[in-house]
Structures are given as C-alpha cells and as structure tokens.
Enzyme design. Structure first.
Site, mmCIF file in Angstrom:
data_model
loop_
_atom_site.group_PDB
_atom_site.id
_atom_site.type_symbol
_atom_site.label_atom_id
_atom_site.label_comp_id
_atom_site.label_asym_id
_atom_site.label_seq_id
_atom_site.Cartn_x
_atom_site.Cartn_y
_atom_site.Cartn_z
ATOM 1 N N VAL A 82 0.851 -1.198 0.000
ATOM 2 C CA VAL A 82 0.000 0.000 0.000
ATOM 3 C C VAL A 82 0.882 1.242 0.000
ATOM 4 C CG1 VAL A 82 -2.121 -0.956 0.987
ATOM 5 C CG2 VAL A 82 -0.254 -0.314 2.506
ATOM 6 N N ARG A 103 4.011 2.452 -2.817
ATOM 7 C CA ARG A 103 4.098 2.812 -4.226
ATOM 8 C C ARG A 103 4.514 1.566 -4.993
ATOM 9 N NH1 ARG A 103 1.360 6.582 -3.433
ATOM 10 N NH2 ARG A 103 1.751 8.792 -3.877
ATOM 11 N N ASP A 155 -2.262 -2.869 -3.675
ATOM 12 C CA ASP A 155 -3.098 -1.720 -4.022
ATOM 13 C C ASP A 155 -2.377 -0.832 -5.015
ATOM 14 O OD1 ASP A 155 -5.495 -0.089 -3.654
ATOM 15 O OD2 ASP A 155 -4.143 1.368 -2.728
ATOM 16 N N GLU A 188 1.611 1.372 -13.443
ATOM 17 C CA GLU A 188 0.297 1.757 -12.932
ATOM 18 C C GLU A 188 -0.255 2.896 -13.774
ATOM 19 O OE1 GLU A 188 -1.280 3.859 -8.935
ATOM 20 O OE2 GLU A 188 -0.183 1.983 -8.578
ATOM 21 N N HIS A 217 -5.387 1.062 -6.577
ATOM 22 C CA HIS A 217 -4.862 2.237 -5.870
ATOM 23 C C HIS A 217 -5.993 3.052 -5.238
ATOM 24 C CE1 HIS A 217 -1.126 5.037 -5.738
ATOM 25 N NE2 HIS A 217 -1.852 5.149 -4.628
ATOM 26 N N ALA A 275 -6.595 2.917 -1.667
ATOM 27 C CA ALA A 275 -6.469 2.901 -0.208
ATOM 28 C C ALA A 275 -6.847 4.233 0.434
ATOM 29 C CB ALA A 275 -5.050 2.503 0.194
#
Length: 310
Positions: free
Chosen positions: A227, A229, A250, A255, A274, A276
C-alpha cells in the site's frame, strides 16, 4: 516565515466539493480551477487534483505568483523536480493514515482468510470448504515503513492480537511497539514473518527494495501487502515468487496495470486499483489541512508538511 499574502490570499482548489468543505477563510479568497482551462490571474496557494502521478502538477508553471503547492497525496515522488523556483511544496501527511491503514487490514484479512477464493467460488456457484486458513490473531506482521500510516496500521493490528514488528530507515524506540528496527535488521526479521506490509515512500533508496533477494528470504505462503508505491517492489520478482508467496497489491508497477498484464492472472495475487486513500474520510481531512495551511500563510507562520522549499 513571512506572509505570502497579497491581500487577500488567493487559494485555488481543484473542485467545488473541496471548496465547499474548506469554507470561508479570514484574509483569503477561495476559488475553483480544474486545471483544464485558462489559469487564474494570480495564485498564492494551489491544491492540484487528487492524482497519484506527476500529471497532477503539470500546470504548475502556468500559475502566476504561485508560492505554495499543497498536494492531496502523502507520496510526492517525482514532483519536487517540477517545482519552479520559489515555489514550496507540501504533502498531505496524515490525511490518508486511517483510510490506508483500514485498506491494509482489509487486504490482509481478504488474503489470509480466503475471501478472494470464496468470491470466485460464489460466482461459480460452488461451496468449497477452506479449513486451516491463517488467522490474523497470533500472525507475525512486519510493517516496513513505520511512519504515521505504519503506526495507524499497528494501532489496528495489535487489538486483533497480531504480533507486530516495525521497521524504518533507522532504529528507534517507540511507545507502541517498544522498538522499531532499522533496514539493516531485515535479513534476520523477514524469514519469521507471516505478513509483510510495505509502507515505505518511493525514493532512490527504496526503489525496487522488494526484489528477488528480499522475497527469497520469506517463508512459503508469506503474504506481502503493498500500500506504498508500486515501484518499491520489483514486478518481475513478484511474478517469479507468485504462488510460493501471496501478494495483495493496491499499487503496481506499471500503474495503471495494463489489460492482459501477467500480474492479473498470477497465482495468489489480489489487486485493488490504488484506492487505499480515496475514501469518505479524505474530504473533511483534506479541507481541514487546506484551511490550516491558508491560515498559516495569512498569519505569516511556518507551513506544515513541507517536502520541498522553493
């Protein structure tokens, strides 16, 4: 610190919802600019849109008079380099602590207790027993990156009877865990863990920190939760260890994760997009931070959470 105000201070926010939550500020004017059209004629404090990439600040050079950029994220890798001379940047430290810690707990429970498999079985209309799943009670959980979010996570895990170990860049004492280990202790700590949660910021030091050598030290069936990067973990190494280890991610590298990427179908990998920090808890906390920062500027006081000084 001297005041940046030119009477009144010009505070520019990315959307009406945040502006409404911030409300009126003595000595300041609050306006909305999405970043899609012509910029305002003068800006003292700018809050860019909530994006986790450097795209969020691509128009920073278009804002005349800009003194302060207040991010809506805690992470800021790649962004200080884009700041024009004289522009200070602050991150949103503390805003996402609770939401991110909650999400980490959710990922841990979903992975340990077989929720992912149960959802798949339900879609197939099958009743499949899953005895002997790992409990969070008595599980050994290592938090790699024991800062404010790491502490918020520990505050949730300890009442659930997990055995929590904190690791940061430097060892120190801690009132919650008693001791926080340094990075140098990782080789000895990793083999004994049931869960490793990644919360380190992405820096040169932590880039692909979780690599093949790191993952090879973990015992079979250990769960790795990211959680932080995506780039703190080596995607090739994750794919190589998927199946022997479990992963709950996450964040990913790359990304957004492209369609058809092998991570989507890797065994034992749970992926969330992503999410969170982006919860209902964000708006009131972000509004309080913006209001406090603007009030500091009006009063000529030092800003909070400065990560780059212009």
């Amino acid at each position: 610190m001297r005041s940046y105000a030119v009477e009144p201070l010009q505070v520019v926010l990315p959307d009406a919802a945040l502006a409404a939550a911030v409300g009126e500020i003595d000595g300041a004017e609050v306006s909305v600019w999405s970043g899609a059209d012509e910029p305002p004629r003068h800006v003292d404090l700018w809050v860019p849109p909530y994006l986790t990439s450097t795209v969020a600040i691509d128009r920073v050079g278009d804002l005349p008079g800009l003194r302060v950029v207040q991010l809506q994220m805690a992470g800021y890798d790649g962004m200080p380099e884009k700041m024009p001379p004289g522009v200070t940047m602050c991150n949103a430290s503390g805003v996402h602590d609770d939401a991110t810690a909650e999400h980490a707990v959710g990922l841990i429970l979903a992975s340990l207790r077989g929720t992912v498999e149960a959802v798949r079985h339900q879609a197939e209309g099958r009743w499949v027993r899953m005895p002997g799943r790992q409990s969070l009670a008595d599980a050994r959980v290592l938090i790699l990156g024991y800062g404010s979010i790491g502490r918020a996570l520990a505050e949730r895990l300890l009442p659930m009877k997990a055995i929590v170990t904190g690791v940061a860049s430097r060892p120190r004492s801690d009132d919650l865990l008693d001791e926080v280990h340094g990075f140098g202790d990782l080789p000895a700590l990793l083999p004994a863990q049931d869960v490793v949660v990644l919360l380190v910021p992405h820096t040169d030091r932590t880039d692909k920190m979780v690599n093949d050598a790191f993952l090879s030290k973990l015992s079979d069936d250990t769960l790795v939760v990211n959680v932080a990067r995506g780039a703190v973990a080596d995607t090739d190494a994750i794919l190589a260890h998927a199946g022997r280890l479990r992963f709950a991610l996450d964040v990913t590298d790359p990304e957004p994760l492209p369609d058809g990427h092998p991570l989507w179908s890797a065994p034992g990998v749970l992926i969330t997009p992503h999410v969170a920090g982006g919860t209902t808890a964000m708006l009131p906390r972000m509004a309080a931070l913006v209001r406090a920062q603007a009030e500091r500027l009006v009063a000529g006081e030092e800003l909070a959470h400065v990560v780059h000084r212009g």
